[in-house]
Design an enzyme around this catalytic site. Structure first.
Site, PDB file in Angstrom:
ATOM      1  N   ILE A 139       1.029  27.581   8.593  1.00 49.90           N
ATOM      2  CA  ILE A 139       1.932  26.706   7.915  1.00 49.90           C
ATOM      3  C   ILE A 139       2.069  27.165   6.281  1.00 49.90           C
ATOM      4  CG2 ILE A 139       2.667  24.381   6.993  1.00 49.90           C
ATOM      5  CD1 ILE A 139       1.388  23.419   9.416  1.00 49.90           C
ATOM      6  N   GLU A 140       1.011  27.185   5.526  1.00 47.98           N
ATOM      7  CA  GLU A 140       1.165  27.393   4.038  1.00 47.98           C
ATOM      8  C   GLU A 140       1.472  28.840   3.707  1.00 47.98           C
ATOM      9  OE1 GLU A 140       0.681  25.154   1.799  1.00 47.98           O
ATOM     10  OE2 GLU A 140      -0.120  23.513   3.074  1.00 47.98           O
TER      11      GLU A 140
END
Length: 531
Positions: A139-140
């Site tokens: 995600i990051e």
């Protein structure tokens, strides 16, 4: 039975009780880590790899089901560690649909995770975190170790500079701990563990806090309590980004846990270490290190993305991640290497008229680097003395991945070469621009010192000549009261003015030292924001 195997069996039992595991999800949207001091009790990232669970080893894992004693596929093993109960939710379903519509994204995530996944799983497991958290880098950063966002967040876990410093991630000319696979993973999992304890192991609230900050989450909980409303994640009024962030992780985990059901192919990845950390003892040229390990320089940078330059930091951390099958060869070759051969040095004789800035420009380095390696307390040098200048043995002077991803140049852009006395503020005035724009285009801090000779990207087409059109500005004299910890340098950075100008404006009142409470005259351009 050792603790690691015992934990694996417990995790497997939990996953069976939770009906085929838990569901999480992932996103390709990079976020930056916000943190508040209320729970900052984590130890700084350790300086020795020997102190961390990220020191990879050859220990076999017993699968959570207890069926086989052989190491299993990393993705399957990760799924066995999932601990967040699956639930039906429209936001999760929407995110699942997005991922299924973009199968290439899931494939890319798996490919990028390959060098790092084993080590991340080990650290997540050692901290007692849900296995789903090992997917957070998807995600990051999309599992890009060199990822850099517009908010100046960096690395797999996307730490912003201030948060990185709080968690002991050093950031300097040589090295950025936010991109260090070992240090950043230890820091991120420590923060997640703290959040879990803060919210009594409500992992959805912990995830929300990782994205939005625990202050925002606590205030949302307080508002709901005042209205006698539920205080679970799904009931809270949180920033829109956060409301999508948690479901995305849950959705990705759900897909991985039910890959066959969704028709998703998981790339087989043997659950074994891909690298090992080697204590190199002192500074080492990375081109030479690659030769000692019989690997490519690009592969070495891929495993050690925290290195900004072609050599490791002189003050550490003195470790390198080396491909697991090259460790013995690297250690053997390193042991036979003479100390004087670790770095190629240029012995520079200081001549009349030399300055550290001129010498730094000549050798493509920085003043503070020359000062550091020569143990200089200030910028004063004397003709006839010698300075040691570190030189790279290979052609690459900087990390090539950083150059490619964070300093993308275009032929359509102009460049400005930094001259003596320049600051972002003065350059912006010359070019009729805003200093914040120049800082953003070049991925530098607004108050960052500018090395002499540095090329700055200028995106607005301006013909650069010796005579610059002065931007209309509004200069307002103010009186600044000296505070504890102030220096002329910090004051100049605060108001985007030069130290020389501060001295000129206050030549009759400045002594050898600033005094607490002393009033200084500062001429501020009100059209330029201060820091």
């Amino acid at each position: 039975m050792n603790k690691l195997k015992q934990r694996a069996i417990i995790s497997g039992t939990l996953s069976l009780l939770l009906a085929n595991g838990c569901s999480l999800k992932n996103t390709d949207h990079s976020t930056h880590l916000r943190i508040e001091p209320a729970i900052i009790n984590a130890s700084p990232a350790p300086q020795s790899i020997l102190q961390s669970t990220l020191l990879v080893d050859q220990e076999d894992f017993t699968p959570a089901t207890g069926v086989s004693s052989q190491p299993k596929d990393s993705w399957q093993y990760l799924v066995s560690l999932f601990a967040i109960p699956q639930e039906d939710n429209a936001r999760i379903d929407k995110a699942v649909a997005w991922y299924l519509a973009h199968p290439k994204h899931i494939e890319t995530i798996q490919a990028r995770a390959k060098p790092y996944l084993y080590a991340i799983i080990k650290e997540v497991e050692a901290k007692g975190l849900p296995g789903e958290f090992a997917l957070l880098p998807a995600i990051e950063s999309g599992f890009k170790a060199h990822a850099y966002s517009h908010a100046r967040a960096a690395g797999l876990w996307q730490f912003i500079p201030s948060t990185g410093k709080i968690y002991g991630l050093e950031q300097n000319w040589w090295y950025d701990g936010r991109r260090d696979i070992y240090a950043s993973t230890e820091a991120a999992t420590s923060y997640l563990k703290n959040l879990g304890e803060l919210f009594e192991h409500d992992w959805l609230l912990a995830l929300a806090s990782y994205n939005a900050g625990q202050g925002n989450v606590k205030r949302a909980i307080k508002r709901n309590r005042a209205k006698n409303k539920a205080t679970d994640f799904w009931s809270l009024d949180l920033p829109r980004e956060t409301e999508h962030y948690v479901p995305k992780l849950l959705a990705l985990a759900k897909i991985f846990a039910n890959a066959k059901h969704y028709g998703v192919d998981l790339i087989k990845l043997d659950h074994k270490p891909r690298f090992s950390a080697v204590n190199i003892g002192s500074q080492l040229d990375l081109s030479l290190a690659a030769k000692l390990a019989d690997t490519s320089l690009n592969e070495l940078f891929k495993l050690n993305p925290g290195c900004n330059r072609a050599y490791t930091p002189p003050k550490g951390p003195h470790r390198l991640l080396i491909p697991i099958d090259k460790v013995d060869l690297f250690e053997e070759n390193l042991a036979s290497l003479a100390d004087q051969d670790r770095i190629k040095w240029q012995r520079h004789k200081v001549t009349s008229g030399d300055s550290l800035s001129r010498i730094a420009y000549r050798y493509n380095t920085q003043v503070k680097v020359i000062r550091e390696v020569n143990h200089l307390n200030n910028n004063t040098i004397r003709a006839g003395t010698y300075l040691l200048i570190p030189l790279a043995q290979g052609k690459i002077s900087n990390n090539p991945f950083i150059q490619a991803s964070q300093l993308s140049h275009s032929n359509k852009h102009s460049t400005y070469i930094v001259k003596s006395g320049d600051s972002l503020w003065s350059i912006a005035r010359k070019l009729d621009l805003h200093s914040r724009d120049i800082a953003r285009w070049n991925h530098i801090r607004l108050k960052a010192p500018l090395p002499l000779g540095k090329k700055l990207i200028i995106k607005k087409a301006k013909k650069i000549t010796k005579k610059y059109t002065q931007r209309k500005s509004v200069i307002q004299p103010i009186r600044y009261t000296v505070r504890r910890g102030d220096s002329l340098s910090t004051i100049s950075e605060k108001f985007n003015v030069r130290v020389a100008d501060l001295r000129k404006w206050n030549k009759n009142s400045l002594g050898k030292y600033l005094k607490l409470g002393q009033k200084l005259k500062v001429k501020v351009d009100t059209t330029q924001p201060s820091t």
